[in-house]
Design an enzyme around this catalytic site. Sequence first.
Site, short mmCIF file in Angstrom:
data_model
loop_
_atom_site.label_atom_id
_atom_site.label_comp_id
_atom_site.label_asym_id
_atom_site.label_seq_id
_atom_site.Cartn_x
_atom_site.Cartn_y
_atom_site.Cartn_z
N ASP A 144 0.15 -31.69 22.12
CA ASP A 144 -1.27 -32.06 22.09
C ASP A 144 -1.70 -32.74 23.39
O ASP A 144 -0.94 -33.49 23.99
CB ASP A 144 -1.50 -33.02 20.91
CG ASP A 144 -2.92 -33.52 20.83
OD1 ASP A 144 -3.82 -32.66 20.66
OD2 ASP A 144 -3.14 -34.73 20.96
N GLU A 166 -1.39 -27.47 24.74
CA GLU A 166 -2.84 -27.51 24.62
C GLU A 166 -3.35 -28.13 25.92
O GLU A 166 -3.41 -29.34 26.08
CB GLU A 166 -3.27 -28.37 23.42
CG GLU A 166 -4.79 -28.29 23.18
CD GLU A 166 -5.44 -29.62 22.87
OE1 GLU A 166 -6.65 -29.62 22.61
OE2 GLU A 166 -4.76 -30.66 22.91
#
Length: 624
Positions: free
Chosen positions: A299, A352
């Site tokens: 993330d 990401e």
Amino acid sequence: MAHRFTEFYSGNCDNAYELLGCHKVADETYRFSVWAPNAKAVSVVGDFNNWLVNHDALQLEDGIWQLTLSGVKVGDRYKYAITTQYGTVLYKADPYGTYSEVRPKTASIVYDKDPSFKWTDDEWIDKQKKTDLYKSPINIYEVHAGSWRRHYDGRLYSYRDLVKWLVPYVKKMNYTHIEFMPLAEHPFDGSWGYQVTGFYAPTSRYGTPDDLRYLINECHKNGIGVILDWVPAHFCKDAHGLYEFDGTCCYESADDFKKEHKSWGTRVFDYSRYEVRSFLISNAMYWMREFHFDGLRVDAVASMLYLDYDRKDGEWRPNKWGGKENLEAIEMLQSLSYRLFDEFPYALFIAEESTAFPKVTHPTYVGGLGFNFKWNMGWMNDVLSYMKTDTLYRYHHHNQLTFSMCYAYTENFVLPLSHDEVVHLKGSLINKMFGDYDSKFRQLKALLGYQYAHPGKKLNFMGGELAQWNEWSEDRELDWMLLAYPKHQAHQNFVAELNKVYKKYKPLYQNDQNWEGFHWLLADDARNSVLSFERIDKQGNKVMVVINFSSYDYYKYGYYMTPGDYELIINSDDSQYDGRNVGVAQKFSTNAEGYAELTIPASSVQYYYTKAPAKPKAKSKSDK
């Protein structure tokens, strides 16, 4: 004899969870070890000593506070009572604790693996070792475990409930992987797991660590891979967590220019500190080793890479070379990549990353970050912007559909339609589609058809397959009652069939990394909002894709393609998917030059399959 914490202090440790934390050494005897470099004193408090501070004091050995304690049982709750240099006592959960109380309680729990649990996924892992991920179909179902489905009384599904319901559902829907949003322990449901306090503890909301192992084992037995959303970019400021762990900045940087993500209200890991690197690298390896995850989706990588991320001028300081890159974070990611793929060459390591940072999915030995896939945020933003546009004016924005092919092979991409796109008043996926009630369904099918045919692996968030109207909320389950309505059931059927087609036909995935697998047929018909292209496998077989993003039916729409015979393999306008049955050809043949005329329904997608021409047999000696 080497210092047992040498690698931990050098930043090269990938098994710190075996050195620190709470570990059984004999029946009802456990060793507690914690890194708190600036603490004045540390004791362990818990059910076994009536939570009395200083009753069981840890001793400083090799720079680590340690104590072997008898009378401790599985299930006992505990914390570390840390006396700071100012005399204040902080009660902290174990940073390496493997199980926690159910929120809002915050203590760690003494936990041992259930000896009756045995992994039975050897066949799955052996298969993964022989699989080339780049040439394989990957279509990921992103799941928030607490809101996929719930009991009638509102209770959360447990890990074992998900075995009963989620696993067969994903198998029926023909997805290849589940990606769970963060499962590490977190105090606030509304953070969706992205603000972590227990990096080594699977959240107790859904059961025990062994329950999670059981879930992953059953996924593997059913041919489903499992990816964990992992959060090494920051941590929350809850008092029992890593925040100023020993009264000083321990896991976070003490530098005000690097310390905090102000807009998120979180602290940033100090990637320059070797003990923190060991903590994070070991954490990634822990999830892979101890829970058999098939990969990690990392993330907020962009927030790790840039010193000026979400900071104004004057709030950040350039690196030693004068740039804005966070050199220590980059080094940590590269080190993790090396270790991860050395032990798990079949792993999915997905970033990401929302910027144009170079070589995200390139190997570390050529200066890359070492990921093997990256979310294509550019494709996602462009295509969703296009789908919101009035169909009458889409010809002005046609480049939003085609621009992604200008950079499609610069990285190894995953095309995401994720949870981030259906929250915070952005509207659900179907609500983003332009048009009236009926056309929204048709447009959504066309979008998904484009996503699955475009080069790159696929990710879709739960609820999209239901054509859910409401935005996603972690407070409730998906709107499963929608399946009582024919349009929604038909949409789910289409997604299941699209997944099946994607996995069945090699041209759709086998050449995802180079131009040998893609050929434009119609890239510039902006006026009619039509796209057509071919996907090609190693043998030369092709899937021809035709997509009409307009609100008009086109009859006798003629253009050139590869000469041959074509057979329809999926059509979103079919009545079984609540289509209008305008009259798409089931089979057709081109003329010798490759010209054919097709019927292309409004807001629809069709895939046609054509085999490569048979290669002429080599002449035998008798023929010469």
